[in-house]
Write an enzyme that holds these catalytic residues in place. Structure first.
Site, short mmCIF file in Angstrom:
data_model
loop_
_atom_site.label_atom_id
_atom_site.label_comp_id
_atom_site.label_asym_id
_atom_site.label_seq_id
_atom_site.Cartn_x
_atom_site.Cartn_y
_atom_site.Cartn_z
N LYS A 1 40.31 38.09 51.31
CA LYS A 1 40.37 38.34 49.86
C LYS A 1 41.32 39.47 49.48
O LYS A 1 42.01 39.39 48.47
CB LYS A 1 38.98 38.62 49.30
CG LYS A 1 38.06 37.41 49.26
CD LYS A 1 36.76 37.75 48.55
CE LYS A 1 35.87 36.54 48.40
NZ LYS A 1 34.65 36.86 47.60
N ASP B 1 34.59 36.16 40.95
CA ASP B 1 33.26 36.60 41.40
C ASP B 1 32.48 37.28 40.27
O ASP B 1 31.30 37.02 40.06
CB ASP B 1 33.38 37.56 42.59
CG ASP B 1 33.72 36.85 43.88
OD1 ASP B 1 33.37 35.66 44.00
OD2 ASP B 1 34.35 37.47 44.76
#
Length: 280
Positions: A70, A106
């Site tokens: 990420k 997220d």
């Protein structure tokens, strides 16, 4: 749409065999009768740069990114959106004209699920306590601060990591507290969020007394295996609204699906039940 025009997307990580994302997206592809597929790609850190560079050449419209890629993905896309900049990580890649765009959903997934699950919580209700200072904590912090939470109390076993996270975000509403003070930190709070793996199947439990937590506060655990962690069980018994981590995973997937497949998917009861079968 012909078979030739099939849209392909997927998720990349190392490891990746455990991912539930292919099951989730398969549900939406079937529901909306889309000629597409969503695959899991095992990509090592060494393979990541060339994999992202060749996405379009390989006929892939975009990907989700999971651990450990990420943060590294930030350096490999042409452009990142503001939320990804603030969070410092990319979990969704899509194309806009000829550019590879990196985004992070997220925080969107967390906040959307929180607001849909409980009507008690509003940002202005009071402070939020966040247990943990990893990548998920960063996304949760940014989303809560953007929504207007007046104070966030950040607590991590390694205090220095929490301090680094607070410095990176740079918001004076973040208060760093010692791990040993985590029970006292619950006084007058409106939201408690566990963003660690403590309490997850195979991990140590999260040792935290809820004695000081107001009964009208909400408790959110991003863990979804088990679906009801010990933290959520204690919260339920004492009357707090409690929210498991599965919904966050479902909602964070929706923006990417929309970008790749051109349809805004709905997180509904059918999807939730479909995903629960994979966890049972």
């Amino acid at each position: 749409m012909t078979k030739k025009n099939k849209i392909i997307a997927g998720v990349i990580g190392d490891p990746i065999s455990h991912s539930l994302s292919p099951r989730l997206h398969a549900y939406w592809l079937d529901k909306y009768n889309i000629n597409g597929e969503y695959n899991a790609y095992h990509v090592s850190p060494d393979e990541l740069p060339i994999f992202i560079k060749l996405l379009r050449d390989n006929g892939i419209s975009g990907v989700n990114i999971t651990l450990p890629h990420k943060e590294e993905a930030l350096k490999l896309v042409d452009q990142i959106d503001e939320r990804a900049k603030k969070i410092g990580a990319v979990n969704t890649i899509y194309f806009e004209k000829n550019k590879i765009i990196g985004s992070n959903t997220d925080g969107i997934g967390f906040l959307t699920h929180l607001k849909q699950t409980t009507k008690k919580w509003k940002a202005e209700n009071g402070p939020a306590v966040i247990i943990g200072a990893g990548g998920a904590a960063r996304a949760v912090l940014v989303s809560l601060l953007e929504d207007g939470v007046p104070e966030t109390r950040l607590i991590n076993r390694t205090k220095e990591r929490a301090e680094r996270l607070a410095n990176d975000i740079g918001d004076d509403r973040i208060c760093i507290l010692d791990w040993d003070d985590r029970a006292d930190a619950l006084k007058n709070t409106a939201l408690l969020v566990n963003v660690t793996t403590l309490g997850m199947t195979g991990q140590r439990p999260l040792e935290l007394s809820l004695e000081n937590l107001p009964v009208d506060a909400c408790v959110y655990d991003i863990v979804y295996s088990p679906l009801e962690t010990d933290l959520l069980k204690k919260a339920r018994i004492r009357g707090n609204d409690n929210i498991d981590g599965l919904g966050m995973r479902l909602h964070q997937a929706a923006p990417g699906f929309s970008k790749w497949f051109g349809t805004d998917p709905v997180v509904d009861k059918g999807l939730n039940e479909f995903m629960l079968k994979a966890l049972s």
